[in-house]
Design a protein around this motif. Structure first.
Motif, PDB file in Angstrom:
ATOM      1  N   ASN A  10      16.076 -23.791  28.428  1.00  0.00           N
ATOM      2  CA  ASN A  10      15.035 -23.401  27.491  1.00  0.00           C
ATOM      3  C   ASN A  10      13.749 -23.060  28.221  1.00  0.00           C
ATOM      4  N   CYS A  11      12.922 -22.245  27.572  1.00  0.00           N
ATOM      5  CA  CYS A  11      11.625 -21.882  28.136  1.00  0.00           C
ATOM      6  C   CYS A  11      10.565 -22.163  27.082  1.00  0.00           C
ATOM      7  N   LYS A  12       9.318 -21.998  27.454  1.00  0.00           N
ATOM      8  CA  LYS A  12       8.218 -22.293  26.533  1.00  0.00           C
ATOM      9  C   LYS A  12       7.934 -21.144  25.577  1.00  0.00           C
ATOM     10  N   THR A  58       4.841 -17.532  33.675  1.00  0.00           N
ATOM     11  CA  THR A  58       6.198 -17.069  33.984  1.00  0.00           C
ATOM     12  C   THR A  58       7.304 -17.770  33.198  1.00  0.00           C
ATOM     13  N   ASP A  59       6.948 -18.815  32.426  1.00  0.00           N
ATOM     14  CA  ASP A  59       7.983 -19.588  31.733  1.00  0.00           C
ATOM     15  C   ASP A  59       8.345 -18.921  30.402  1.00  0.00           C
ATOM     16  N   LYS A  85      11.240 -15.994  28.268  1.00  0.00           N
ATOM     17  CA  LYS A  85      12.365 -15.078  28.190  1.00  0.00           C
ATOM     18  C   LYS A  85      11.917 -13.906  27.329  1.00  0.00           C
ATOM     19  N   ARG A  87      15.043 -13.157  33.260  1.00  0.00           N
ATOM     20  CA  ARG A  87      14.268 -13.518  32.066  1.00  0.00           C
ATOM     21  C   ARG A  87      14.396 -12.462  30.976  1.00  0.00           C
ATOM     22  N   SER A 116      12.365 -21.519  21.858  1.00  0.00           N
ATOM     23  CA  SER A 116      11.095 -21.817  22.524  1.00  0.00           C
ATOM     24  C   SER A 116      10.046 -22.289  21.526  1.00  0.00           C
ATOM     25  N   GLU A 157      -0.853 -16.310  29.746  1.00  0.00           N
ATOM     26  CA  GLU A 157      -1.434 -17.571  30.201  1.00  0.00           C
ATOM     27  C   GLU A 157      -2.586 -18.014  29.311  1.00  0.00           C
TER      28      GLU A 157
END
Length: 267
Positions: free
Chosen positions: A2-4, A31-32, A34, A59, A83, A101
């Motif tokens: 999983n990603c954020k 970078t976190d 998909k 990603r 996410s 970011e």
């Protein structure tokens, strides 16, 4: 794994503008994520070209969908995401390197906010900045007031909390003004706040047909005026009714003409 963040990127044409959009996401300081590339059934040549844009970056995940339409594509992406956040992006726009970011940090630090956008620059097909501007509404109260007569948030520059999208059943209508309608529904809950960051973090590409296609403008008006009238009936807030008339393409053209006339006189 999983990603954020999940980025939803609907795609029609596999062209150089898409390559630039994908490249801008690769250059993000955050970078976190998909990125779900949501597209129609591709030819072998299109698949090869798209894969060359993605290169070895795992990603980016391609989903070829049988049903067409941006609303279906976006809801498909929302339904399969795991996410915390969902970002929008269009296939011909540019995300500036710090966009994700700064927006993610804002949502992490301000739990009462459901949606965050940013200040955007308007660019043409060649990437040149346009004289026209995307009117900026920064704070929640400004955005909520403007939602009653216009869309004050640049849809492809937004990041949502996934739980808010789920709670509001995603996108209910399309192919135009689906973003405005969704934000109107989110705004029904006073605890779900909106924000546009003051930094320029996104370049929104405007094509000539977007600016002058009367047929498209009429279709969009039919959709959003229907949403506004429904909201007026539900809330009895007369501002929505004013918005039905203010959004009319003819009145918008008159306002644009007067604005250009004033600018010429000032210059």
């Amino acid at each position: 794994m999983n990603c954020k963040l999940t980025i939803l990127l609907p795609v029609i044409d596999i062209d150089d503008l898409l390559s630039l959009a994908i490249e801008s996401l690769k250059k993000q300081s955050f970078t976190d994520f998909k990125c779900f590339i949501l597209t129609r059934k591709l030819t072998d040549n299109e698949t090869q070209k798209l894969n060359s844009f993605i290169s070895i970056d795992v990603r980016f995940i391609v989903h070829e969908l049988k049903l067409g339409g941006i609303t279906f594509a976006l809801n498909y992406g929302i339904n399969i995401t795991k996410s915390k956040y969902v970002a929008r992006m269009d296939a011909d726009d540019i995300s500036h390197p710090l966009r994700l970011e700064k927006q993610i940090n804002f949502l992490d630090e301000n739990l009462e906010y459901a949606v965050v956008g940013c200040r955007v620059k308007l660019i043409d097909k060649e990437g040149k900045e346009l004289i026209q501007s995307f009117k900026f509404f920064g704070e929640d109260h400004e955005i909520r007031k403007a939602l009653k007569y216009r869309m004050p948030l640049c849809h492809p520059a937004l990041i949502f909390r996934t739980e808010i999208l789920m709670e509001n059943k995603g996108y209910l209508y399309g192919n135009s003004a689906e973003d405005h309608e969704l934000c109107i529904r989110i705004a029904r809950n006073p605890n779900h706040k909106f924000k546009n960051l003051k930094e320029y973090l996104f370049s929104y590409r405007r094509h000539e047909d977007q600016l002058t296609n009367i047929k498209f403008a009429k279709k969009a008006y039919c959709n959003i005026s229907g949403f506004m009238f429904t909201e007026f009936m539900l809330t009895r807030n007369v501002t929505y009714l004013i918005g039905v008339f203010a959004y009319h393409p003819l009145l918008r053209k008159i306002r644009q003409f007067l604005k250009k006339l004033i600018e010429k006189r000032n210059n």
